[in-house]
Design a protein around this motif. Sequence first.
Motif, mmCIF file in Angstrom:
data_model
loop_
_atom_site.group_PDB
_atom_site.id
_atom_site.type_symbol
_atom_site.label_atom_id
_atom_site.label_comp_id
_atom_site.label_asym_id
_atom_site.label_seq_id
_atom_site.Cartn_x
_atom_site.Cartn_y
_atom_site.Cartn_z
ATOM 1 N N ASP A 193 0.827 -1.211 0.000
ATOM 2 C CA ASP A 193 0.000 0.000 0.000
ATOM 3 C C ASP A 193 0.857 1.256 0.000
ATOM 4 O OD1 ASP A 193 -2.162 -1.671 0.116
ATOM 5 O OD2 ASP A 193 -2.614 -1.274 2.221
ATOM 6 N N ARG A 194 0.340 2.304 -0.601
ATOM 7 C CA ARG A 194 0.994 3.616 -0.586
ATOM 8 C C ARG A 194 0.177 4.538 0.295
ATOM 9 N NH1 ARG A 194 4.712 4.815 -4.925
ATOM 10 N NH2 ARG A 194 4.982 2.946 -6.161
ATOM 11 N N LEU A 195 0.880 5.329 1.065
ATOM 12 C CA LEU A 195 0.237 6.287 1.952
ATOM 13 C C LEU A 195 0.391 7.667 1.339
ATOM 14 C CD1 LEU A 195 -1.015 6.950 4.754
ATOM 15 C CD2 LEU A 195 1.325 7.343 5.510
ATOM 16 N N SER A 196 -0.714 8.367 1.160
ATOM 17 C CA SER A 196 -0.689 9.714 0.613
ATOM 18 C C SER A 196 -0.974 10.698 1.738
ATOM 19 C CB SER A 196 -1.738 9.837 -0.498
ATOM 20 O OG SER A 196 -1.689 11.111 -1.077
ATOM 21 N N VAL A 197 -0.071 11.669 1.925
ATOM 22 C CA VAL A 197 -0.213 12.682 2.963
ATOM 23 C C VAL A 197 -0.502 14.015 2.272
ATOM 24 C CG1 VAL A 197 0.930 13.882 4.861
ATOM 25 C CG2 VAL A 197 1.392 11.453 4.455
ATOM 26 N N HIS A 198 -1.639 14.616 2.608
ATOM 27 C CA HIS A 198 -2.063 15.874 1.992
ATOM 28 C C HIS A 198 -1.973 17.003 3.014
ATOM 29 C CE1 HIS A 198 -4.144 14.008 -1.534
ATOM 30 N NE2 HIS A 198 -4.075 12.984 -0.720
ATOM 31 N N ASN A 199 -1.431 18.126 2.614
ATOM 32 C CA ASN A 199 -1.496 19.334 3.424
ATOM 33 C C ASN A 199 -2.751 20.075 2.970
ATOM 34 O OD1 ASN A 199 -1.320 21.739 4.743
ATOM 35 N ND2 ASN A 199 0.697 22.294 3.980
ATOM 36 N N ARG A 200 -3.806 19.946 3.744
ATOM 37 C CA ARG A 200 -5.103 20.521 3.362
ATOM 38 C C ARG A 200 -5.235 21.997 3.731
ATOM 39 N NH1 ARG A 200 -7.935 16.824 0.786
ATOM 40 N NH2 ARG A 200 -7.786 14.668 1.449
ATOM 41 N N SER A 201 -4.196 22.567 4.293
ATOM 42 C CA SER A 201 -4.227 23.988 4.628
ATOM 43 C C SER A 201 -4.324 24.821 3.345
ATOM 44 C CB SER A 201 -2.962 24.378 5.400
ATOM 45 O OG SER A 201 -2.899 25.776 5.546
ATOM 46 N N GLU A 223 -3.123 27.921 3.407
ATOM 47 C CA GLU A 223 -2.021 28.888 3.437
ATOM 48 C C GLU A 223 -0.776 28.450 4.192
ATOM 49 O OE1 GLU A 223 -3.868 31.880 6.517
ATOM 50 O OE2 GLU A 223 -5.046 31.934 4.670
ATOM 51 N N GLU A 224 -0.877 27.501 5.133
ATOM 52 C CA GLU A 224 0.267 27.151 5.982
ATOM 53 C C GLU A 224 1.055 25.960 5.430
ATOM 54 O OE1 GLU A 224 1.298 28.844 8.661
ATOM 55 O OE2 GLU A 224 -0.330 30.252 8.280
ATOM 56 N N PRO A 225 2.383 26.072 5.357
ATOM 57 C CA PRO A 225 3.213 24.927 4.967
ATOM 58 C C PRO A 225 3.392 23.967 6.146
ATOM 59 C CG PRO A 225 4.589 26.824 5.395
ATOM 60 C CD PRO A 225 3.171 27.285 5.553
ATOM 61 N N VAL A 226 3.814 22.742 5.842
ATOM 62 C CA VAL A 226 4.070 21.717 6.850
ATOM 63 C C VAL A 226 5.508 21.238 6.676
ATOM 64 C CG1 VAL A 226 3.461 19.388 7.628
ATOM 65 C CG2 VAL A 226 1.662 20.958 6.904
ATOM 66 N N ASP A 227 6.267 21.183 7.769
ATOM 67 C CA ASP A 227 7.626 20.655 7.716
ATOM 68 C C ASP A 227 7.577 19.134 7.730
ATOM 69 O OD1 ASP A 227 8.802 23.200 7.803
ATOM 70 O OD2 ASP A 227 8.700 23.238 9.987
ATOM 71 N N VAL A 228 8.359 18.498 6.870
ATOM 72 C CA VAL A 228 8.459 17.039 6.819
ATOM 73 C C VAL A 228 9.834 16.661 7.349
ATOM 74 C CG1 VAL A 228 8.429 14.998 5.332
ATOM 75 C CG2 VAL A 228 6.917 16.943 4.827
ATOM 76 N N THR A 229 9.867 15.775 8.360
ATOM 77 C CA THR A 229 11.132 15.329 8.929
ATOM 78 C C THR A 229 11.258 13.820 8.823
ATOM 79 O OG1 THR A 229 10.249 15.119 11.164
ATOM 80 C CG2 THR A 229 11.172 17.248 10.581
ATOM 81 N N VAL A 230 12.485 13.357 8.690
ATOM 82 C CA VAL A 230 12.788 11.926 8.682
ATOM 83 C C VAL A 230 13.865 11.707 9.727
ATOM 84 C CG1 VAL A 230 13.726 10.005 7.339
ATOM 85 C CG2 VAL A 230 12.182 11.645 6.255
ATOM 86 N N ASP A 231 13.577 10.849 10.690
ATOM 87 C CA ASP A 231 14.498 10.574 11.789
ATOM 88 C C ASP A 231 14.954 11.858 12.481
ATOM 89 O OD1 ASP A 231 14.376 7.828 11.532
ATOM 90 O OD2 ASP A 231 16.053 7.740 10.136
ATOM 91 N N GLY A 232 14.022 12.782 12.665
ATOM 92 C CA GLY A 232 14.303 14.014 13.368
ATOM 93 C C GLY A 232 15.013 15.086 12.555
ATOM 94 N N VAL A 243 9.584 20.865 2.787
ATOM 95 C CA VAL A 243 8.395 21.570 3.246
ATOM 96 C C VAL A 243 7.267 21.209 2.295
ATOM 97 C CG1 VAL A 243 7.331 23.833 3.560
ATOM 98 C CG2 VAL A 243 9.701 23.459 4.267
ATOM 99 N N LEU A 244 6.148 20.802 2.857
ATOM 100 C CA LEU A 244 4.955 20.486 2.074
ATOM 101 C C LEU A 244 4.097 21.745 2.063
ATOM 102 C CD1 LEU A 244 3.947 17.890 0.698
ATOM 103 C CD2 LEU A 244 2.631 17.420 2.751
ATOM 104 N N GLU A 245 4.072 22.435 0.945
ATOM 105 C CA GLU A 245 3.341 23.696 0.842
ATOM 106 C C GLU A 245 1.835 23.445 0.903
ATOM 107 O OE1 GLU A 245 4.705 26.592 0.997
ATOM 108 O OE2 GLU A 245 6.790 25.978 0.732
#
Length: 113
Positions: free
Chosen positions: A48-56, A58-67, A72-74
């Motif tokens: 399965d593939r997981l799709s992550v949506h930033n539904r904002s 106007e606000e961006p979301v920071d994406v981190t891997v292992d801290g 940035v997900l706009e």
Amino acid sequence: MVATPAGSTGYNLANGGPVMAWGVHGFVVSFIAPHSLTARTLVVAPADRLSVHNRSQEEPVDVTVDGRPICVLEAGERLEARFVIDQGSLAQVPGTTFYQRLRQKFGRLATPL
């Protein structure tokens, strides 16, 4: 939060997610501060593939891997996560198993019934 079996005892566990044994194929999704009593952890099948949506709007979301920040997900953007077999290596102390290490770290809480 998305975690592999190798990473499931870190942030995922602290977030209330399950511990996944090494060798399990797939990943786990757990919610950070979901503000809902119905949000539950999900174990995802390896194909399965997981799709992550930033539904904002106007606000961006920071994406981190292992801290570590990786992008940035706009507003309005999305990304996909998927399980890849043998993508990394995990060092193991000879003569110990995953369950022995789990008991060492978590004591009686990790002892099978």
